[in-house]
Design a protein around this motif. Structure first.
Motif, PDB file in Angstrom:
ATOM      1  N   VAL A  23       1.035  -4.369  -3.580  1.00 22.67           N
ATOM      2  CA  VAL A  23       2.411  -4.798  -3.398  1.00 22.67           C
ATOM      3  C   VAL A  23       3.336  -3.656  -3.799  1.00 22.67           C
ATOM      4  N   ALA A  24       4.392  -3.413  -3.038  1.00 24.62           N
ATOM      5  CA  ALA A  24       5.360  -2.359  -3.359  1.00 24.62           C
ATOM      6  C   ALA A  24       6.245  -2.857  -4.498  1.00 24.62           C
ATOM      7  N   LEU A  25       5.803  -2.600  -5.722  1.00 21.12           N
ATOM      8  CA  LEU A  25       6.430  -3.179  -6.911  1.00 21.12           C
ATOM      9  C   LEU A  25       6.729  -2.088  -7.930  1.00 21.12           C
ATOM     10  N   CYS A  26       7.828  -2.254  -8.662  1.00 18.81           N
ATOM     11  CA  CYS A  26       8.130  -1.372  -9.787  1.00 18.81           C
ATOM     12  C   CYS A  26       8.955  -2.144 -10.792  1.00 18.81           C
ATOM     13  N   VAL A  27       9.244  -1.487 -11.897  1.00 23.32           N
ATOM     14  CA  VAL A  27      10.158  -2.014 -12.902  1.00 23.32           C
ATOM     15  C   VAL A  27      11.392  -1.122 -12.927  1.00 23.32           C
ATOM     16  N   ARG A  32      16.618   3.422 -13.633  1.00 24.97           N
ATOM     17  CA  ARG A  32      15.465   4.210 -13.217  1.00 24.97           C
ATOM     18  C   ARG A  32      14.325   3.300 -12.787  1.00 24.97           C
ATOM     19  N   LEU A  33      13.560   3.754 -11.784  1.00 26.19           N
ATOM     20  CA  LEU A  33      12.373   3.044 -11.321  1.00 26.19           C
ATOM     21  C   LEU A  33      11.178   3.546 -12.109  1.00 26.19           C
ATOM     22  N   GLU A  34      10.399   2.615 -12.698  1.00 27.91           N
ATOM     23  CA  GLU A  34       9.237   2.963 -13.506  1.00 27.91           C
ATOM     24  C   GLU A  34       8.039   2.116 -13.063  1.00 27.91           C
ATOM     25  N   LEU A  35       6.852   2.525 -13.487  1.00 29.06           N
ATOM     26  CA  LEU A  35       5.609   1.814 -13.210  1.00 29.06           C
ATOM     27  C   LEU A  35       5.444   1.473 -11.735  1.00 29.06           C
ATOM     28  N   PRO A  36       5.579   2.429 -10.841  1.00 31.38           N
ATOM     29  CA  PRO A  36       5.429   2.119  -9.407  1.00 31.38           C
ATOM     30  C   PRO A  36       3.974   1.831  -9.051  1.00 31.38           C
ATOM     31  N   THR A  37       3.747   0.845  -8.235  1.00 31.97           N
ATOM     32  CA  THR A  37       2.395   0.597  -7.724  1.00 31.97           C
ATOM     33  C   THR A  37       2.098   1.612  -6.620  1.00 31.97           C
ATOM     34  N   PRO A  38       0.838   1.804  -6.277  1.00 30.98           N
ATOM     35  CA  PRO A  38       0.503   2.726  -5.188  1.00 30.98           C
ATOM     36  C   PRO A  38       1.227   2.373  -3.877  1.00 30.98           C
ATOM     37  N   ALA A  39       1.375   1.083  -3.631  1.00 34.81           N
ATOM     38  CA  ALA A  39       2.058   0.679  -2.398  1.00 34.81           C
ATOM     39  C   ALA A  39       3.512   1.125  -2.395  1.00 34.81           C
ATOM     40  N   CYS A  43       5.479   3.623   0.064  1.00 31.47           N
ATOM     41  CA  CYS A  43       6.665   3.106   0.754  1.00 31.47           C
ATOM     42  C   CYS A  43       7.860   4.045   0.603  1.00 31.47           C
ATOM     43  N   LEU A  44       8.037   4.610  -0.600  1.00 31.43           N
ATOM     44  CA  LEU A  44       9.189   5.466  -0.887  1.00 31.43           C
ATOM     45  C   LEU A  44       8.845   6.953  -0.810  1.00 31.43           C
ATOM     46  N   ALA A  45       7.622   7.275  -0.343  1.00 27.54           N
ATOM     47  CA  ALA A  45       7.172   8.676  -0.322  1.00 27.54           C
ATOM     48  C   ALA A  45       7.383   9.306  -1.697  1.00 27.54           C
ATOM     49  N   TRP A  46       6.989   8.580  -2.728  1.00 24.11           N
ATOM     50  CA  TRP A  46       7.187   8.968  -4.135  1.00 24.11           C
ATOM     51  C   TRP A  46       6.451  10.274  -4.406  1.00 24.11           C
ATOM     52  N   PRO A  47       7.124  11.291  -4.928  1.00 29.25           N
ATOM     53  CA  PRO A  47       6.465  12.589  -5.161  1.00 29.25           C
ATOM     54  C   PRO A  47       5.301  12.475  -6.145  1.00 29.25           C
ATOM     55  N   PRO A  48       4.192  13.131  -5.878  1.00 30.41           N
ATOM     56  CA  PRO A  48       3.036  13.103  -6.788  1.00 30.41           C
ATOM     57  C   PRO A  48       3.416  13.642  -8.164  1.00 30.41           C
ATOM     58  N   GLY A  49       2.872  13.035  -9.197  1.00 27.64           N
ATOM     59  CA  GLY A  49       3.102  13.497 -10.556  1.00 27.64           C
ATOM     60  C   GLY A  49       4.408  13.030 -11.162  1.00 27.64           C
ATOM     61  N   VAL A  50       5.301  12.450 -10.392  1.00 26.46           N
ATOM     62  CA  VAL A  50       6.586  11.948 -10.905  1.00 26.46           C
ATOM     63  C   VAL A  50       6.383  10.524 -11.393  1.00 26.46           C
ATOM     64  N   THR A  51       6.775  10.272 -12.658  1.00 23.90           N
ATOM     65  CA  THR A  51       6.537   8.953 -13.251  1.00 23.90           C
ATOM     66  C   THR A  51       7.703   7.990 -13.067  1.00 23.90           C
ATOM     67  N   SER A  52       8.907   8.528 -12.838  1.00 26.43           N
ATOM     68  CA  SER A  52      10.057   7.642 -12.635  1.00 26.43           C
ATOM     69  C   SER A  52      11.055   8.308 -11.693  1.00 26.43           C
ATOM     70  N   MET A  53      11.908   7.466 -11.074  1.00 20.20           N
ATOM     71  CA  MET A  53      12.927   7.976 -10.160  1.00 20.20           C
ATOM     72  C   MET A  53      14.250   7.279 -10.424  1.00 20.20           C
ATOM     73  N   VAL A  54      15.347   7.969 -10.108  1.00 17.95           N
ATOM     74  CA  VAL A  54      16.681   7.413 -10.306  1.00 17.95           C
ATOM     75  C   VAL A  54      16.993   6.437  -9.178  1.00 17.95           C
TER      76      VAL A  54
END
Length: 433
Positions: A23-27, A32-39, A43-54
């Motif tokens: 599921v495309a889920l985060c906190v 800030r977005l934290e604890l993103p699931t792989p989905a 979905c957001l093309a989240w950069p590898p190694g980045v733990t959180s996003m604004v």
């Protein structure tokens, strides 16, 4: 993510990172977005190694303040927010966000957010809306959308005190194109006609195909006949240029009738009738011209019962079915005049559609039995007519009684005169029916 579904802070983190991996889920905490699931990473093309996003980097600026308010107001009961989401690679999509406040010591002030890409669904919804309000051959507005745009133009004109114009247009010489080159080439010509006419109007204008080779314009900015005549002249010149079809050159004309609000009429059906009357005046005067309605124009089309003996085609079963269709049209007009509610109107319309389906099926069976050469063309016209009457349900409560009945009167009578009468003669000769 309800608070009572989580027994401890350790379980919360495990739930967010593992069990919800599909599921495309985060906190979201403190913007800030934290604890993103792989989905969600995918979905957001989240950069590898980045733990959180604004948050502001993944939500379009136009929607950011609204999403931030939704996060602030989120409770333990799931609530929905929508936004334009922005991927890290620059791509964008329409997103639905399911927000649930988390009551856990490990994640204070946190909201669980499930992201759903709804771009495909919105595209499908837009396509369905387009189909409901568009002519399938030309992509122009259909009668349902025309009725709505005409109503809007009337409301605006009454509020502002500024007039607007309606144009009724009919091609000259189109029947010969169908007869000589066939209906497929005729359809190609109609598509080109639509393209040329679009180039003659503004984006704020409405151009609708209301019959085989008939078109109606609603021009909100044409406050008088002189302004409308500019559009009419431009349209006549555009259609007067030769058409190249299947290696042959085709020449058509265009006759237009003009009516303005409030000079010629103050209601939708009367405006259309006035434009039609001036169109017929132009036809009688030699075609390929425009005529402005006379102030004293009287709508030429009947408002009494639809059926008359003059419409009989000589095949008893077909005449009986035509009378039933006319009775349904009269009933719908009466329901509209009496102010019946939408459910009642739709029930009457459904009865009309059911009778139409039955009549067309019986008529096509007779044509097959008689080996009628025009069967395929007639059946194609049946499909178009059925689509037209079915589409009335989209905006039946937005149209006046007279407008709806006038349209249905023409819908039935024109088909009898242009298709059914010739078919009936062929059935009689074949001894069928």
């Amino acid at each position: 993510m309800r608070a009572n579904a989580i027994e401890s802070s350790d379980q919360l983190v495990l739930h967010a990172t593992n069990a919800m991996g599909l599921v495309a889920l985060c906190v979201v905490r403190h913007g800030r977005l934290e604890l993103p699931t792989p989905a969600l990473r995918a979905c957001l093309a989240w950069p590898p190694g980045v733990t959180s996003m604004v948050l502001g980097d993944v939500v379009a600026q136009a929607d950011l303040a609204r999403v931030e308010r939704s996060l602030t107001d989120a409770s333990s009961s799931p609530t929905l927010a929508v936004c334009r989401a922005v991927r890290a690679d620059g791509g964008e999509f329409d997103a639905e966000l399911l927000l649930t406040r988390i009551d856990a010591a490990a994640l204070p002030d946190a909201v669980a957010v499930t992201w759903t890409d709804v771009s495909a669904r919105r595209t499908a919804d837009e396509h369905l809306r387009h189909m409901a309000f568009s002519d399938p051959l030309t992509g122009l507005a259909n009668r349902a959308l025309l009725g709505d745009r005409l109503r809007q133009a009337l409301l605006h004109a009454r509020r502002s005190g500024v007039g607007f114009s309606v144009l009724a247009a009919d091609l000259d010489g189109f029947k010969a194109v169908n007869d000589r080159l066939g209906h497929d080439n005729g359809d190609a010509v109609l598509r080109e006609v639509a393209r040329r006419l679009r180039g003659c109007v503004r984006e704020s204008d409405t151009l609708a195909r209301v019959g085989g080779d008939e078109f109606t314009f609603v021009l909100p900015a044409a406050k008088d006949a002189a302004s409308a005549a500019i559009v009419a002249g431009r349209s006549i010149r555009a259609i007067g240029k030769p058409f190249e079809v299947d290696g042959q050159t085709v020449h058509l004309g265009l006759t237009i009738g003009i009516a303005t609000f409030p000079l010629h009429a103050s209601e939708a059906d009367a405006l259309l009738a006035s434009a039609d009357a001036s169109l017929y005046d132009g036809k009688r005067a030699g075609k390929n011209r425009y005529r402005v309605a006379a102030v004293s124009t009287v709508p030429p089309r009947p408002t009494a019962g639809v059926w008359s003996a003059a419409l009989e085609v000589g095949v008893a079963s077909i005449d009986a079915q035509h009378q039933k269709l006319a009775a349904h049209i009269d009933q719908l007009a009466d329901d509209l005049q009496q102010g019946r509610d939408r459910a009642h109107l739709l029930a009457t319309l459904e009865a009309l559609v059911a009778q139409t389906v039955s009549h067309f099926a019986d008529e096509e069976r007779l044509m097959v039995a008689a080996q009628y050469a025009g069967h395929e063309v007639h059946a194609r016209e049946h499909r178009r007519l059925l689509e037209d009457v079915t589409n009335l349900s989209v905006a039946i409560d937005d149209q006046s009684m007279a407008l709806t009945k006038r349209y249905l009167h023409d819908w039935l009578v024109r088909h009898i005169e242009t298709m059914d009468r010739a078919t009936a003669h062929a059935l009689i000769r074949a001894g069928v029916g």
